[in-house]
Design a protein around this motif. Structure first.
Motif, PDB file in Angstrom:
ATOM      1  N   ASP A 192       0.815  -1.220   0.000  1.00  0.00           N
ATOM      2  CA  ASP A 192       0.000   0.000   0.000  1.00  0.00           C
ATOM      3  C   ASP A 192       0.850   1.273   0.000  1.00  0.00           C
ATOM      4  OD1 ASP A 192      -2.470  -1.314  -0.024  1.00  0.00           O
ATOM      5  OD2 ASP A 192      -2.429  -1.590   2.153  1.00  0.00           O
ATOM      6  N   GLN A 193       2.042   1.200  -0.577  1.00  0.00           N
ATOM      7  CA  GLN A 193       2.904   2.379  -0.681  1.00  0.00           C
ATOM      8  C   GLN A 193       2.577   3.172  -1.936  1.00  0.00           C
ATOM      9  OE1 GLN A 193       6.677  -0.040  -0.243  1.00  0.00           O
ATOM     10  NE2 GLN A 193       7.293   1.750   0.944  1.00  0.00           N
ATOM     11  N   LYS A 194       2.765   4.482  -1.845  1.00  0.00           N
ATOM     12  CA  LYS A 194       2.638   5.363  -3.000  1.00  0.00           C
ATOM     13  C   LYS A 194       3.860   6.268  -3.056  1.00  0.00           C
ATOM     14  CE  LYS A 194      -2.368   5.659  -3.716  1.00  0.00           C
ATOM     15  NZ  LYS A 194      -2.332   5.191  -5.116  1.00  0.00           N
ATOM     16  N   PHE A 195       4.374   6.476  -4.266  1.00  0.00           N
ATOM     17  CA  PHE A 195       5.533   7.327  -4.471  1.00  0.00           C
ATOM     18  C   PHE A 195       5.144   8.449  -5.426  1.00  0.00           C
ATOM     19  CE2 PHE A 195       7.044   3.018  -3.685  1.00  0.00           C
ATOM     20  CZ  PHE A 195       7.900   3.217  -2.597  1.00  0.00           C
ATOM     21  N   TYR A 196       5.458   9.693  -5.030  1.00  0.00           N
ATOM     22  CA  TYR A 196       5.156  10.866  -5.840  1.00  0.00           C
ATOM     23  C   TYR A 196       6.493  11.436  -6.314  1.00  0.00           C
ATOM     24  CZ  TYR A 196       0.695  10.298  -3.450  1.00  0.00           C
ATOM     25  OH  TYR A 196      -0.477   9.787  -2.947  1.00  0.00           O
ATOM     26  N   ASN A 197       6.762  11.308  -7.617  1.00  0.00           N
ATOM     27  CA  ASN A 197       8.101  11.590  -8.132  1.00  0.00           C
ATOM     28  C   ASN A 197       8.089  12.674  -9.205  1.00  0.00           C
ATOM     29  OD1 ASN A 197       9.234   9.453  -6.586  1.00  0.00           O
ATOM     30  ND2 ASN A 197       8.645   7.985  -8.166  1.00  0.00           N
ATOM     31  N   HIS A 198       9.223  13.397  -9.265  1.00  0.00           N
ATOM     32  CA  HIS A 198       9.500  14.325 -10.355  1.00  0.00           C
ATOM     33  C   HIS A 198      10.660  13.711 -11.145  1.00  0.00           C
ATOM     34  CE1 HIS A 198       6.964  17.468  -8.564  1.00  0.00           C
ATOM     35  NE2 HIS A 198       7.453  17.049  -7.408  1.00  0.00           N
ATOM     36  N   ARG A 199      10.380  13.335 -12.397  1.00  0.00           N
ATOM     37  CA  ARG A 199      11.348  12.559 -13.175  1.00  0.00           C
ATOM     38  C   ARG A 199      11.653  13.249 -14.503  1.00  0.00           C
ATOM     39  NH1 ARG A 199      12.807   7.289 -12.555  1.00  0.00           N
ATOM     40  NH2 ARG A 199      11.083   6.857 -11.110  1.00  0.00           N
ATOM     41  N   ASN A 200      12.895  13.131 -14.931  1.00  0.00           N
ATOM     42  CA  ASN A 200      13.285  13.602 -16.255  1.00  0.00           C
ATOM     43  C   ASN A 200      13.259  12.434 -17.239  1.00  0.00           C
ATOM     44  OD1 ASN A 200      15.796  14.054 -18.339  1.00  0.00           O
ATOM     45  ND2 ASN A 200      14.720  15.957 -17.892  1.00  0.00           N
ATOM     46  N   SER A 201      12.870  12.704 -18.467  1.00  0.00           N
ATOM     47  CA  SER A 201      12.866  11.672 -19.501  1.00  0.00           C
ATOM     48  C   SER A 201      13.580  12.203 -20.740  1.00  0.00           C
ATOM     49  CB  SER A 201      11.428  11.279 -19.862  1.00  0.00           C
ATOM     50  OG  SER A 201      11.422  10.335 -20.920  1.00  0.00           O
ATOM     51  N   SER A 202      14.650  11.514 -21.135  1.00  0.00           N
ATOM     52  CA  SER A 202      15.388  11.876 -22.345  1.00  0.00           C
ATOM     53  C   SER A 202      15.479  10.654 -23.256  1.00  0.00           C
ATOM     54  CB  SER A 202      16.808  12.348 -22.009  1.00  0.00           C
ATOM     55  OG  SER A 202      16.771  13.516 -21.208  1.00  0.00           O
ATOM     56  N   TYR A 203      15.424  10.893 -24.549  1.00  0.00           N
ATOM     57  CA  TYR A 203      15.570   9.783 -25.481  1.00  0.00           C
ATOM     58  C   TYR A 203      16.216  10.267 -26.773  1.00  0.00           C
ATOM     59  CZ  TYR A 203      11.492  11.640 -27.981  1.00  0.00           C
ATOM     60  OH  TYR A 203      10.623  12.461 -28.666  1.00  0.00           O
ATOM     61  N   ILE A 204      16.842   9.341 -27.458  1.00  0.00           N
ATOM     62  CA  ILE A 204      17.337   9.589 -28.804  1.00  0.00           C
ATOM     63  C   ILE A 204      16.847   8.448 -29.678  1.00  0.00           C
ATOM     64  CG2 ILE A 204      19.557   8.450 -28.372  1.00  0.00           C
ATOM     65  CD1 ILE A 204      20.762  10.614 -30.301  1.00  0.00           C
ATOM     66  N   SER A 205      16.352   8.793 -30.856  1.00  0.00           N
ATOM     67  CA  SER A 205      15.731   7.800 -31.727  1.00  0.00           C
ATOM     68  C   SER A 205      16.241   7.983 -33.150  1.00  0.00           C
ATOM     69  CB  SER A 205      14.206   7.944 -31.700  1.00  0.00           C
ATOM     70  OG  SER A 205      13.588   7.036 -32.587  1.00  0.00           O
ATOM     71  N   LEU A 206      16.571   6.873 -33.791  1.00  0.00           N
ATOM     72  CA  LEU A 206      17.050   6.896 -35.171  1.00  0.00           C
ATOM     73  C   LEU A 206      16.214   5.938 -35.997  1.00  0.00           C
ATOM     74  CD1 LEU A 206      19.118   7.722 -37.365  1.00  0.00           C
ATOM     75  CD2 LEU A 206      20.553   5.826 -36.585  1.00  0.00           C
TER      76      LEU A 206
END
Length: 259
Positions: free
Chosen positions: A169-183
């Motif tokens: 019953d845990q909850k996590f409230y997160n601020h996350r960065n998302s980076s990607y490179i696609s070819l």
């Protein structure tokens, strides 16, 4: 030849790992699901699987559904994109898989190079450490180059996520960065598209808590409406906490109906 019910269940379990990776993973590669359709304003891709087997009162129920649709504005600068899938494999004793995934995204072309994106996502899988994940994100997508059938993109987004662990019953409230490179490389001679993507998603305040996904996808149209695709995925989720880290790799093959 009479097959035992346990053998049939084993076949279904194997099929989960071969065909169901996109529903099992918490980090989903949206790049591989984008629809590059130039001036076509509306596109829909969908598949549906239903199977029920009963042997002397012992049953297996399998339901799988995937839907991807895209709509472009009249000037082709705004894109509305939606992905949804549901997967259920159930027997009398237990669920081998019970999950769903929903993703909606807005893409606005600002210049020939820069695009603004905003998205929301909800996913639920009772078989994973994080049983439910909800997120809201905004960011930019840059076209690095486009030449001779090759297109490369770089994206960076801010994500606010809420993760739930059902067992505790845990909850996590997160601020996350998302980076990607696609070819993406299109081989016109062979009518073949190959896309490679690498994601990195760390927390802003704890980079050791991160997610990494690398994926290679090959897709080849067989007819005007049906395409064959092959995927290889490798994913790592490091929680940097008492939660168990996850590492998965997968190869899958499939057919897609395009309307």
């Amino acid at each position: 030849m009479k097959l035992s019910f346990n053998f049939i269940k084993s076949v279904y379990i194997i099929s989960i790992y071969i065909l169901g990776y996109s529903a099992n993973a918490q980090l989903v590669n949206i790049e591989s699901k984008r629809m590059h359709t130039d001036s076509v304003r509306f596109v829909l891709s969908s598949d549906l699987l239903f199977n029920y087997t009963d042997n002397n009162g012992e049953y297996i129920l399998q339901i799988g559904s995937n839907l991807t649709t895209q709509f472009k504005s009249k000037n082709l600068k705004s894109i509305y994109f939606f992905i949804g899938n549901v997967n259920l494999i159930r027997s009398k004793e237990e669920d081998f898989q019970n999950s769903y995934f929903l993703h909606a995204r807005f893409n606005q072309k600002l210049t020939e190079v820069v695009r603004f994106e905003a998205f929301v996502q909800n996913q639920n899988n009772q078989k994973l450490t994080i049983s439910e994940r909800n997120l809201l994100g905004v960011g930019l997508r840059l076209k690095l180059f486009s030449k001779n059938g090759s297109v490369a993109y770089f994206g960076n987004s801010y994500i606010y996520e809420i993760e739930s662990v059902e067992d505790s019953d845990q909850k996590f409230y997160n601020h996350r960065n998302s980076s990607y490179i696609s070819l993406n490389q299109n081989f016109k001679k062979y009518n073949l598209d190959i896309t490679g993507t690498l994601y990195f998603q760390p927390l802003y305040d704890n980079i050791s808590n991160h997610r990494i996904l690398s994926q290679f996808k090959a897709q080849m149209p067989l007819t005007k409406r049906i395409s064959f695709s092959a995927l290889y995925n490798y994913a790592v989720i490091n929680f940097n906490s008492e939660l168990e880290d996850n590492r998965t790799s997968n190869v899958s093959f499939g057919f897609t109906l395009n309307l």
